[in-house]
Design a protein around this motif. Structure first.
Motif, PDB file in Angstrom:
ATOM      1  N   MET A   1       7.829  -6.822   4.420  1.00 41.05           N
ATOM      2  CA  MET A   1       7.330  -5.100   3.715  1.00 41.05           C
ATOM      3  C   MET A   1       7.668  -3.986   3.942  1.00 41.05           C
ATOM      4  O   MET A   1       6.955  -4.866   4.938  1.00 41.05           O
ATOM      5  N   THR A   2       8.230  -3.267   4.028  1.00 36.31           N
ATOM      6  CA  THR A   2       7.995  -1.991   5.011  1.00 36.31           C
ATOM      7  C   THR A   2       7.341  -1.316   3.990  1.00 36.31           C
ATOM      8  O   THR A   2       7.129  -0.835   2.615  1.00 36.31           O
ATOM      9  N   ASP A   3       6.715  -0.200   4.823  1.00 34.16           N
ATOM     10  CA  ASP A   3       6.011   0.993   4.035  1.00 34.16           C
ATOM     11  C   ASP A   3       7.203   2.823   3.601  1.00 34.16           C
ATOM     12  O   ASP A   3       8.277   2.142   4.265  1.00 34.16           O
ATOM     13  N   ASN A   4       6.206   3.379   2.686  1.00 32.16           N
ATOM     14  CA  ASN A   4       7.049   3.838   2.175  1.00 32.16           C
ATOM     15  C   ASN A   4       7.736   5.004   3.524  1.00 32.16           C
ATOM     16  O   ASN A   4       6.822   5.135   4.594  1.00 32.16           O
ATOM     17  N   GLY A  23      11.134   3.456  -1.015  1.00 32.09           N
ATOM     18  CA  GLY A  23      10.144   2.349  -1.075  1.00 32.09           C
ATOM     19  C   GLY A  23       9.737   1.528  -0.591  1.00 32.09           C
ATOM     20  O   GLY A  23      10.322   0.833   0.019  1.00 32.09           O
ATOM     21  N   ARG A  24       8.273   1.090  -0.412  1.00 37.72           N
ATOM     22  CA  ARG A  24       8.407  -0.768  -0.779  1.00 37.72           C
ATOM     23  C   ARG A  24       9.271  -2.278  -0.659  1.00 37.72           C
ATOM     24  O   ARG A  24       9.860  -1.480  -2.223  1.00 37.72           O
ATOM     25  N   THR A  25       9.776  -2.631  -0.507  1.00 36.31           N
ATOM     26  CA  THR A  25      10.205  -3.494  -0.660  1.00 36.31           C
ATOM     27  C   THR A  25       9.012  -5.543  -1.311  1.00 36.31           C
ATOM     28  O   THR A  25       8.167  -5.167  -0.143  1.00 36.31           O
ATOM     29  N   GLY A  28       5.394  -8.821  -4.123  1.00 34.40           N
ATOM     30  CA  GLY A  28       4.110  -7.987  -4.263  1.00 34.40           C
ATOM     31  C   GLY A  28       4.369  -6.788  -4.280  1.00 34.40           C
ATOM     32  O   GLY A  28       3.108  -6.364  -4.798  1.00 34.40           O
ATOM     33  N   THR A  29       5.575  -6.057  -4.053  1.00 34.58           N
ATOM     34  CA  THR A  29       4.647  -4.408  -4.768  1.00 34.58           C
ATOM     35  C   THR A  29       5.395  -4.311  -5.758  1.00 34.58           C
ATOM     36  O   THR A  29       5.870  -5.046  -7.147  1.00 34.58           O
ATOM     37  N   PRO A  30       4.798  -2.708  -6.796  1.00 38.28           N
ATOM     38  CA  PRO A  30       5.005  -2.535  -7.169  1.00 38.28           C
ATOM     39  C   PRO A  30       6.435  -1.512  -7.919  1.00 38.28           C
ATOM     40  O   PRO A  30       7.188  -1.888  -7.193  1.00 38.28           O
ATOM     41  N   THR A  33       7.442   1.206  -6.738  1.00 37.73           N
ATOM     42  CA  THR A  33       8.370   1.693  -5.851  1.00 37.73           C
ATOM     43  C   THR A  33       8.955   1.085  -4.876  1.00 37.73           C
ATOM     44  O   THR A  33      10.185   1.049  -3.737  1.00 37.73           O
ATOM     45  N   ARG A  34       9.565   0.024  -5.993  1.00 30.67           N
ATOM     46  CA  ARG A  34      11.416  -0.744  -5.298  1.00 30.67           C
ATOM     47  C   ARG A  34      12.464  -0.049  -4.940  1.00 30.67           C
ATOM     48  O   ARG A  34      12.605   0.473  -6.222  1.00 30.67           O
TER      49      ARG A  34
END
Length: 160
Positions: A1-4, A23-25, A28-30, A33-34
């Motif tokens: 998972m990467t941060d913004n 965005g995050r990938t 489990g991310t909203p 933000t993908r």
């Protein structure tokens, strides 16, 4: 998972002058933000131009020649550019800088108007883009006097 992350296309490639907000990938991310959102420099310039014009005491944006050419360009279909005239932006990875050329109304406090422009531009750009505005440089190029006319039109009563 990467941060913004925010990155800017450089050089002359297809993404030059575009800010990319990634965005995050991951599962489990909203959902909102993908993926990646790109913001062109022109978008930031339009936001800054509109925000600057909203401040009382600002008569117009752009230096003398830019205003003259802009008035001609506005009359040409598809010429556009009125919102960004007098606005220059530099967009970095997470930050933006804005340069404005303004004409103020006679009688206003230039210091107060400049402060109002800075606050309004910073608020609008940061709220709408998520970029941090590190500086708003303002060059006051002219003072509009009450009896001055904008780019005088030919007198239609004499032309028949």
């Amino acid at each position: 998972m990467t941060d913004n992350m925010t990155s800017v296309g450089g050089g002359s490639g297809p993404t030059a002058g575009v800010s990319a907000l990634k965005g995050r990938t991951g599962a489990g991310t909203p959902a909102e933000t993908r993926g990646k959102t790109t913001i062109a420099d022109g978008v930031v310039a339009k936001i800054a131009g509109m925000a600057a014009r909203e401040v009382p005491g600002i008569h117009n944006l752009g230096a003398g020649m830019a205003r003259a050419f802009g008035a001609v360009r506005e009359r040409v279909p598809g010429g556009g550019g009125a919102v960004t005239r007098g606005v220059k932006v530099e967009v970095g990875e997470r930050q933006a800088a804005v340069d404005l050329d303004v004409v103020v109304e006679y009688g206003v406090s230039i210091v107060d108007v400049a402060g109002g422009v800075r606050a309004n531009v910073i608020s609008a750009v940061e709220r709408m883009t998520g970029l941090e505005v590190v500086e708003v440089n303002i060059a006051v190029d002219d003072v509009h006097l009450p009896d001055e006319e904008e780019e005088a039109e030919p007198d239609e009563s004499r032309v028949r």
